[in-house]
Design a protein around this motif. Structure first.
Motif, mmCIF file in Angstrom:
data_model
loop_
_atom_site.group_PDB
_atom_site.id
_atom_site.type_symbol
_atom_site.label_atom_id
_atom_site.label_comp_id
_atom_site.label_asym_id
_atom_site.label_seq_id
_atom_site.Cartn_x
_atom_site.Cartn_y
_atom_site.Cartn_z
ATOM 1 N N ILE A 16 -2.217 41.022 -10.431
ATOM 2 C CA ILE A 16 -1.027 41.757 -10.466
ATOM 3 C C ILE A 16 0.217 41.090 -10.371
ATOM 4 O O ILE A 16 1.098 41.153 -11.087
ATOM 5 C CB ILE A 16 -1.077 42.495 -9.132
ATOM 6 N N VAL A 40 3.068 41.258 -13.473
ATOM 7 C CA VAL A 40 4.314 41.416 -13.127
ATOM 8 C C VAL A 40 5.314 40.282 -13.556
ATOM 9 O O VAL A 40 6.380 40.857 -13.973
ATOM 10 C CB VAL A 40 4.387 41.744 -11.484
ATOM 11 N N THR A 41 4.883 38.986 -13.514
ATOM 12 C CA THR A 41 5.954 38.078 -13.717
ATOM 13 C C THR A 41 5.897 38.125 -15.253
ATOM 14 O O THR A 41 6.983 37.941 -15.998
ATOM 15 C CB THR A 41 5.421 36.928 -13.398
ATOM 16 N N ALA A 47 7.960 40.983 -16.435
ATOM 17 C CA ALA A 47 9.536 40.504 -16.122
ATOM 18 C C ALA A 47 10.024 39.832 -17.204
ATOM 19 O O ALA A 47 11.482 39.821 -17.709
ATOM 20 C CB ALA A 47 9.532 40.191 -14.733
#
Length: 162
Positions: A142, A146-147, A150
């Motif tokens: 996760i 997510v990174t 982004a």
């Protein structure tokens, strides 16, 4: 909505003529002078730098907000996700910079550099994902994803900076 088909060549030509206007050099210079911001470009390395910054911010947030037992693995996972995001972008830009400095500067050569740069970028992304998945099985997916996502959204920032 007009569903009438364009039956004659004349109708098509009328639409095409109204679709665009060819500007003279003087008109284009005047347009550039009146709206310089529309014609400016940003350095692509700023996008990669923003990807690194976003990676560090998310990794810092993972370090601060994760439990004591999971601090290092969450932070490391976020850093890996950012690396998978910005390293292929940097490789792509290095390929483009090499093409710009090439002795044989031509539109075809530059197009070949863009295509090969995209291939390098895709290949590096796949290799990094598979490599980290196999070599670091304790990664938390996760924060990694997510990174990674982004860092991909940093390309949108270029539009806002301009």
């Amino acid at each position: 909505m007009n569903n009438k088909p364009l039956n004659t060549k004349r109708e098509w030509d009328e639409i095409e003529e109204d679709s665009f206007k060819t500007l003279s050099k003087e008109e284009m210079d005047a347009l550039r002078a009146s709206k310089p911001r529309n014609f400016s470009s940003i350095n692509s390395w700023w996008v990669v730098l923003s990807q690194v910054a976003v990676t560090l911010v998310i990794a810092g947030a993972c370090f601060v907000f994760s439990s004591q037992a999971d601090k290092s693995v969450y932070t490391y996972s976020a850093l890996v996700g950012g690396l998978i995001g910005f390293l292929p972008s940097a490789l792509f830009l290095m390929r483009i910079e090499a093409a710009k400095k090439s002795v044989k500067r031509s539109p075809g050569g530059f197009l070949a550099a863009v295509v090969s740069g995209e291939f390098i970028k895709i290949l590096a992304t796949i290799v990094l994902f598979i490599g980290f998945a196999l070599k670091q099985p304790d990664l938390k997916w996760i924060p990694l994803l997510v990174t990674y996502l982004a860092t991909l959204k940093c390309y949108l920032l270029a539009w806002f900076w301009k």
